[in-house]
Design an enzyme around this catalytic site. Structure first.
Site, mmCIF file in Angstrom:
data_model
loop_
_atom_site.group_PDB
_atom_site.id
_atom_site.type_symbol
_atom_site.label_atom_id
_atom_site.label_comp_id
_atom_site.label_asym_id
_atom_site.label_seq_id
_atom_site.Cartn_x
_atom_site.Cartn_y
_atom_site.Cartn_z
ATOM 1 N N ARG A 234 0.737 -1.069 0.021
ATOM 2 C CA ARG A 234 -0.036 -0.142 0.050
ATOM 3 C C ARG A 234 1.064 1.197 -0.183
ATOM 4 N NH1 ARG A 234 -3.517 -2.537 -1.620
ATOM 5 N NH2 ARG A 234 -5.519 -3.202 -0.796
ATOM 6 N N GLU A 263 -2.647 7.655 -4.364
ATOM 7 C CA GLU A 263 -2.969 7.038 -5.741
ATOM 8 C C GLU A 263 -4.639 7.332 -6.013
ATOM 9 O OE1 GLU A 263 -2.194 2.979 -4.957
ATOM 10 O OE2 GLU A 263 -4.319 2.556 -5.177
ATOM 11 N N HIS A 295 -1.232 0.379 -9.546
ATOM 12 C CA HIS A 295 -2.022 -0.676 -8.948
ATOM 13 C C HIS A 295 -2.674 -1.692 -9.851
ATOM 14 C CE1 HIS A 295 -3.960 -1.053 -4.944
ATOM 15 N NE2 HIS A 295 -3.913 -2.244 -5.265
HETATM 16 P P1 NAI Z 1 -1.320 -11.307 4.619
HETATM 17 O O1 NAI Z 1 -2.262 -10.725 5.390
HETATM 18 O O2 NAI Z 1 -1.437 -12.784 3.936
HETATM 19 O O3 NAI Z 1 0.068 -11.104 5.034
HETATM 20 C C1 NAI Z 1 0.584 -9.905 5.620
HETATM 21 C C2 NAI Z 1 1.783 -10.232 6.510
HETATM 22 O O4 NAI Z 1 2.364 -8.954 6.965
HETATM 23 C C3 NAI Z 1 1.245 -10.955 7.703
HETATM 24 O O5 NAI Z 1 2.125 -12.034 7.741
HETATM 25 C C4 NAI Z 1 1.466 -9.726 8.959
HETATM 26 O O6 NAI Z 1 2.115 -10.578 10.043
HETATM 27 C C5 NAI Z 1 2.685 -9.150 8.071
HETATM 28 N N1 NAI Z 1 2.649 -7.717 8.702
HETATM 29 C C6 NAI Z 1 1.745 -6.766 9.655
HETATM 30 N N2 NAI Z 1 2.465 -5.781 9.926
HETATM 31 C C7 NAI Z 1 3.389 -5.973 9.741
HETATM 32 C C8 NAI Z 1 4.483 -4.911 9.901
HETATM 33 N N3 NAI Z 1 4.249 -3.689 10.506
HETATM 34 N N4 NAI Z 1 5.759 -5.289 9.439
HETATM 35 C C9 NAI Z 1 6.097 -6.485 8.738
HETATM 36 N N5 NAI Z 1 4.965 -7.363 8.628
HETATM 37 C C10 NAI Z 1 3.766 -7.054 8.974
HETATM 38 O O7 NAI Z 1 -1.383 -10.304 3.305
HETATM 39 P P2 NAI Z 1 -1.072 -10.613 1.855
HETATM 40 O O8 NAI Z 1 -2.147 -11.212 1.147
HETATM 41 O O9 NAI Z 1 0.002 -11.168 1.796
HETATM 42 O O10 NAI Z 1 -0.992 -9.203 1.266
HETATM 43 C C11 NAI Z 1 -0.258 -8.221 1.744
HETATM 44 C C12 NAI Z 1 -0.630 -6.825 1.277
HETATM 45 O O11 NAI Z 1 -0.470 -6.718 -0.019
HETATM 46 C C13 NAI Z 1 -2.037 -6.316 1.585
HETATM 47 O O12 NAI Z 1 -2.442 -6.025 2.795
HETATM 48 C C14 NAI Z 1 -2.216 -5.509 0.424
HETATM 49 O O13 NAI Z 1 -2.227 -4.043 1.035
HETATM 50 C C15 NAI Z 1 -1.231 -5.656 -0.586
HETATM 51 N N6 NAI Z 1 -2.094 -6.149 -1.623
HETATM 52 C C16 NAI Z 1 -1.614 -5.337 -2.757
HETATM 53 C C17 NAI Z 1 -1.985 -5.613 -4.136
HETATM 54 C C18 NAI Z 1 -1.849 -4.902 -5.347
HETATM 55 O O14 NAI Z 1 -2.648 -5.130 -6.429
HETATM 56 N N7 NAI Z 1 -0.857 -3.980 -5.465
HETATM 57 C C19 NAI Z 1 -3.435 -6.666 -4.165
HETATM 58 C C20 NAI Z 1 -3.521 -7.498 -2.947
HETATM 59 C C21 NAI Z 1 -2.938 -6.990 -1.998
#
Ligand code: NAI
Length: 340
Positions: A234, A263, A295
């Site tokens: 993000r 964005e 995005h």
């Molecule tokens: P997820 O929930 O499976 O994994 C997120 C991980 O980040 C978790 O293991 C959590 O413990 C960790 N985390 C939380 N706070 C943290 C911090 N301060 N420092 C380090 N690690 C931390 O989520 P997923 O599916 O892997 O997605 C990650 C992010 O990717 C989403 O939150 C979303 O913002 C972004 N995303 C972007 C997309 C795009 O099109 N560019 C599409 C989908 C998701």
């Protein structure tokens, strides 16, 4: 259920209509973004289906609830754009699509790394102009480089897997280490060590109060000279002004972004005939070692089909009182409890 769908693009409509056959929800499509000006369009709809740049703050959620909405069925994994406390206070259930295709985002992430490293964006333009000079296009082998992954959930873990195949050394920071990553040989470490040792840093954590501007002046100062920074998580995880200063000083040697702090005013629209007012964004576009995509990391056939299906199923499950726990988003403190 009657569903008001906002920020609809032609591809959303196509996939949602196709996937709706077994569900038979009553879908109404709005191209407009959900905002104070458009919230009245949702009046009388039990379910509202927003995308990532729709406005879901307390006043809007209150209006939605007052006008009969009970469910927010997000067409995204991220939910940082929703005031979850206000949603709960107004009796709104929030559902999301937790994992539609983590491969889509992970593969795009690695695509940005390779493009930046090998200057493919510059080579593309040069060759089209008949310029076959290699000056300034030299890259580096990915093999043996240290990559720091911030957030090793679904997406970060797949990035780790792909990079393992390249022969990279993998460091990670995550408050909840992932056992699959440990088994793969990922070494969990502090953020300080990750910043100090990584040649490439890639961000895959959600946007939370803790991670907002995680990459700021202080973080950048700790990084290796000429580090590669990739953000497909993000926009606001990165402080744009700090990153611009890092690019100007050479501390950041490569920057790949699929997301940008501001964005909402830019992405998903064709602005090619307008004057873009965001000077920070325009400054980013002037660097030869910066690639920005709007995005689009999620934008694969598999992901869009999955988003459409899960969103419609979430609506059906909510109607039947069986919304899956992992698809439901709760306010922060409840999440923290369920996480632990
Ligand atoms: P997820 O929930 O499976 O994994 C997120 C991980 O980040 C978790 O293991 C959590 O413990 C960790 N985390 C939380 N706070 C943290 C911090 N301060 N420092 C380090 N690690 C931390 O989520 P997923 O599916 O892997 O997605 C990650 C992010 O990717 C989403 O939150 C979303 O913002 C972004 N995303 C972007 C997309 C795009 O099109 N560019 C599409 C989908 C998701």
């Amino acid at each position: 259920m009657r569903v008001a769908i906002f920020s609809v693009k032609p591809y959303d409509k196509e996939y949602l209509e196709k996937m709706n056959e077994p569900f038979q929800h009553e879908l109404t499509f709005f191209e407009a973004r959900l905002s104070a000006e458009t919230v009245s369009l949702a009046s009388g709809f039990e379910a509202v289906c927003p995308f990532v740049n729709d406005q879901l703050d307390a006043p809007i959620l209150k209006t939605l609830a007052q006008n009969g909405t009970r469910l927010l069925a997000l067409r995204s994994a991220g939910f940082n754009h929703v005031d979850l406390k206000a949603a709960e206070a107004n009796g709104l259930t929030v559902a999301r699509v937790p994992a539609y295709s983590p491969y889509a985002i992970a593969e795009h992430t690695v695509g940005l790394m390779l493009d930046l490293n090998r200057n493919i964006h510059r080579a593309y333009n040069r060759v089209r102009e008949g310029n076959f000079s290699l000056d300034g296009l030299m890259g580096f082998d990915m093999n043996g480089k240290t990559v720091g992954i911030v957030g090793t959930g679904k997406i970060g873990a797949i990035v780790a897997n792909i990079l393992k195949g390249f022969g990279c050394q993998l460091l990670a920071y995550d408050p909840y280490p992932n056992s699959d990553c440990i088994a793969l040989g990922v070494r969990y470490t502090s953020l300080e060590t990750l910043y100090k040792d990584a040649d490439i840093i890639t961000l895959h954590c959600p946007l939370t109060p803790d991670s907002r501007h995680l990459i700021d002046d202080q973080a950048i100062a700790q990084m290796k000279d000429s580090v590669m920074l990739i953000n497909t998580s993000r926009g606001a995880v990165v402080d744009t002004s700090a990153v611009i200063a890092g690019l100007k000083s050479g501390k950041i040697g490569y920057l790949g972004l699929d997301v940008y702090e501001e964005e909402a005013d830019l992405f998903f629209e064709d602005l090619s005939n307008r004057v873009i007012q965001d000077d920070l964004f325009l400054r980013l576009l002037t660097f030869p070692n910066v690639i920005i995509t709007g995005h689009q990391a999620f934008f694969t056939h598999e992901a869009i089909a999955h988003i459409a299906h899960t969103t419609l199923k979430n609506i059906q499950d909510f109607e039947q009182g069986s919304l899956a726990t992992e698809n439901r988003v709760l306010p922060e403190e409840k999440l923290a409890v369920s996480h632990g």
